[in-house]
Design an enzyme around this catalytic site. Structure first.
Site, PDB file in Angstrom:
ATOM      1  N   SER A  49       0.833  -1.211   0.000  1.00  0.00           N
ATOM      2  CA  SER A  49       0.000   0.000   0.000  1.00  0.00           C
ATOM      3  C   SER A  49       0.866   1.258   0.000  1.00  0.00           C
ATOM      4  O   SER A  49       0.365   2.359  -0.213  1.00  0.00           O
ATOM      5  CB  SER A  49      -0.947   0.015   1.205  1.00  0.00           C
ATOM      6  N   HIS A  50       2.185   1.105   0.248  1.00  0.00           N
ATOM      7  CA  HIS A  50       3.075   2.270   0.248  1.00  0.00           C
ATOM      8  C   HIS A  50       4.344   2.025  -0.556  1.00  0.00           C
ATOM      9  O   HIS A  50       5.353   2.682  -0.342  1.00  0.00           O
ATOM     10  CB  HIS A  50       3.378   2.701   1.685  1.00  0.00           C
ATOM     11  N   ASP A 190      -4.940   0.865   1.184  1.00  0.00           N
ATOM     12  CA  ASP A 190      -5.558  -0.447   0.958  1.00  0.00           C
ATOM     13  C   ASP A 190      -6.987  -0.311   0.434  1.00  0.00           C
ATOM     14  O   ASP A 190      -7.469  -1.200  -0.276  1.00  0.00           O
ATOM     15  CB  ASP A 190      -5.529  -1.282   2.245  1.00  0.00           C
ATOM     16  N   HIS A 232     -14.390   2.959  20.071  1.00  0.00           N
ATOM     17  CA  HIS A 232     -13.929   4.141  20.822  1.00  0.00           C
ATOM     18  C   HIS A 232     -12.448   4.053  21.188  1.00  0.00           C
ATOM     19  O   HIS A 232     -11.795   5.073  21.394  1.00  0.00           O
ATOM     20  CB  HIS A 232     -14.774   4.312  22.097  1.00  0.00           C
ATOM     21  N   LEU A 306       4.545 -12.890  14.732  1.00  0.00           N
ATOM     22  CA  LEU A 306       4.595 -11.554  15.317  1.00  0.00           C
ATOM     23  C   LEU A 306       4.561 -10.511  14.203  1.00  0.00           C
ATOM     24  O   LEU A 306       4.928 -10.801  13.048  1.00  0.00           O
ATOM     25  CB  LEU A 306       5.876 -11.390  16.128  1.00  0.00           C
ATOM     26  N   PRO A 307       4.154  -9.273  14.528  1.00  0.00           N
ATOM     27  CA  PRO A 307       4.225  -8.200  13.542  1.00  0.00           C
ATOM     28  C   PRO A 307       5.661  -8.087  13.032  1.00  0.00           C
ATOM     29  O   PRO A 307       6.602  -8.233  13.810  1.00  0.00           O
ATOM     30  CB  PRO A 307       3.849  -6.944  14.334  1.00  0.00           C
ATOM     31  N   GLY A 308       5.809  -7.801  11.763  1.00  0.00           N
ATOM     32  CA  GLY A 308       7.145  -7.663  11.172  1.00  0.00           C
ATOM     33  C   GLY A 308       7.644  -8.965  10.557  1.00  0.00           C
ATOM     34  O   GLY A 308       8.472  -8.938   9.639  1.00  0.00           O
ATOM     35  N   ASP A 309       7.140 -10.124  11.034  1.00  0.00           N
ATOM     36  CA  ASP A 309       7.642 -11.407  10.518  1.00  0.00           C
ATOM     37  C   ASP A 309       7.363 -11.546   9.021  1.00  0.00           C
ATOM     38  O   ASP A 309       8.208 -12.010   8.250  1.00  0.00           O
ATOM     39  CB  ASP A 309       6.996 -12.588  11.259  1.00  0.00           C
TER      40      ASP A 309
END
Ligand code: NDP
Ligand code: PYC
Length: 350
Positions: A49-50, A190, A232, A306-309
């Site tokens: 997306s970037h 996205d 919220h 995990l994020p980044g994997d």
């Protein structure tokens, strides 16, 4: 039949191609190198997306006169642990790199320091901004606001940007732990990709121009808006990002800047905030091991990854095989460059 040919470029070749596009569209050599590396890194890591998808938007904004590709940022030393940078209407990444040496000097002296960038355009992912700090042994958190396209929780009018937050930490025995996420249900990029591909979005992503829930990306882009993630709770994070990135830095809120006089402008003119910490200050030498420990506990508890994997797997593949681009994307980039750039096509698949 659609041409499904995939072209693989090396990172260096993609950077060279993107840099030539930036330079031909009025960006200084120095800034073009920084932007090209940033965009090529996104494409290499599969942050699509970037990645190169954004080049048309960069060029459109530059040609509209909305962003100054030649801006020279001004670094201000405003406190023992506080650096401000005026990006002077240019892109954020060169401003961040201009402020970085003083920021690091302050972190070494005090253990923690902040960097507040104003009058800047950010059109990319945030992980490339924070990951290098963690690779250098620091913990880093950054937020940036964008353009008003997110309705507050229970509200009717878009006020927030998609306002991402990124965090990076050293981790013993592995690449840094990094997450990077929009505070909207999904990133605007996205939504654009889904619209082009003709895909529906998940329920709870956005509203149409009448404020009615919709899964249609075109209805969101056509006068509608996104929703904060998590009701919220995401809303409060989006609001915090506005406070840190704009009120604190001296930049514009996401709904405050006026780009109506610049047809084709796409890059949000806002601010970016960083806090950088030396986690070992005071003798906490086990920090990186502790981070590895909690990450392992999470995986042992059943989280798949995990994020980044995903990024690192994609990066490793790209480093081996080259960065995959569709033939159409590659040709569009070549057209934008408008001149022959010495590209070595390493591999072509059909
Ligand atoms: P995603 O929802 O795709 O991903 C958010 C984070 O969650 C990433 O760190 C990702 O890691 C991680 N993740 C995703 N799936 C899983 C999973 N199953 N298990 C564990 N971790 C997971 O990102 P967004 O759509 O929210 O944002 C996309 C990009 O858009 C970001 O890079 C953001 O910075 C950028 N953006 C930029 C804006 C700007 O103003 N410049 C505005 C808004 C967004 P991984 O990468 O490894 O998949
Ligand atoms: O994807 O939401 C987004 C975005 C906004 C500005 C740059 N990217």
């Amino acid at each position: 039949m659609a041409d499904t040919t995939t072209i693989h470029l090396s990172y260096a070749d993609l950077v060279a191609l993107l840099k030539s596009i930036f330079v031909r569209n009025g960006v200084s050599e120095h800034n073009a190198q920084i932007l090209a590396e940033n965009c090529a890194s996104c494409e290499r890591d599969g942050s699509l997306s970037h990645g190169v998808f954004r080049m048309a938007g960069y060029i459109s904004s530059l040609n509209s006169g909305w962003v100054d590709g030649k801006a020279v940022p001004e670094v201000e030393d405003v406190g023992p642990a506080f650096v401000r940078v005026d990006a002077k209407g240019g892109f954020t990444q060169p401003a961040m790199l201009a402020g970085r040496p003083l920021l690091i000097e302050k972190v070494r002296q005090t253990g923690v320091a902040v960097l507040a960038i104003r009058r800047s355009h950010h059109f990319s992912a945030l992980w490339p901004d924070v990951e290098p700090f963690a690779e250098a042994g620091f913990v880093a958190l950054s937020v940036v606001n964008s353009m008003a396209c997110v309705v507050p929780y229970g509200g009717k009018k878009a006020v927030f940007g998609t306002n991402p937050i990124a965090f990076a930490s050293p981790r013993a025995g592995a690449s840094p732990f990094v997450f990077d996420q929009a505070s909207s249900a999904i990133a605007h990029g996205d939504v654009q990709i889904a619209a082009r591909a003709g895909h529906e979005l998940k329920p709870g992503t956005g509203v149409d121009c009448d404020g009615q829930p919709t899964n249609d990306p075109n209805a969101i882009l056509d006068g509608g808006a996104l929703l904060p993630f998590g009701g919220h709770k995401g809303n409060s994070i989006a609001l915090m990002v506005e406070i840190l990135s704009a009120a604190l830095t001296g930049g514009y809120f996401s709904g405050e800047f006026d780009w109506s006089g610049h047809k084709g402008a796409q890059t949000p003119f806002t601010g970016q905030f960083f806090v950088v910490i030396d986690p070992t200050r005071g003798g906490n030498d086990v920090f990186a091991e502790r981070v590895a420990g909690i990450c392992n506990l999470v995986l042992e508890a059943g989280q798949e990854r995990l994020p980044g994997d995903r990024r690192h797997v994609t990066r490793a593949k790209a480093e081996k095989d080259g960065i995959p681009l569709s033939k159409k994307s590659y040709e569009q980039l070549r057209d934008m460059a408008l001149e022959q750039v010495p590209i070595v096509v390493r591999k072509v698949e059909t």
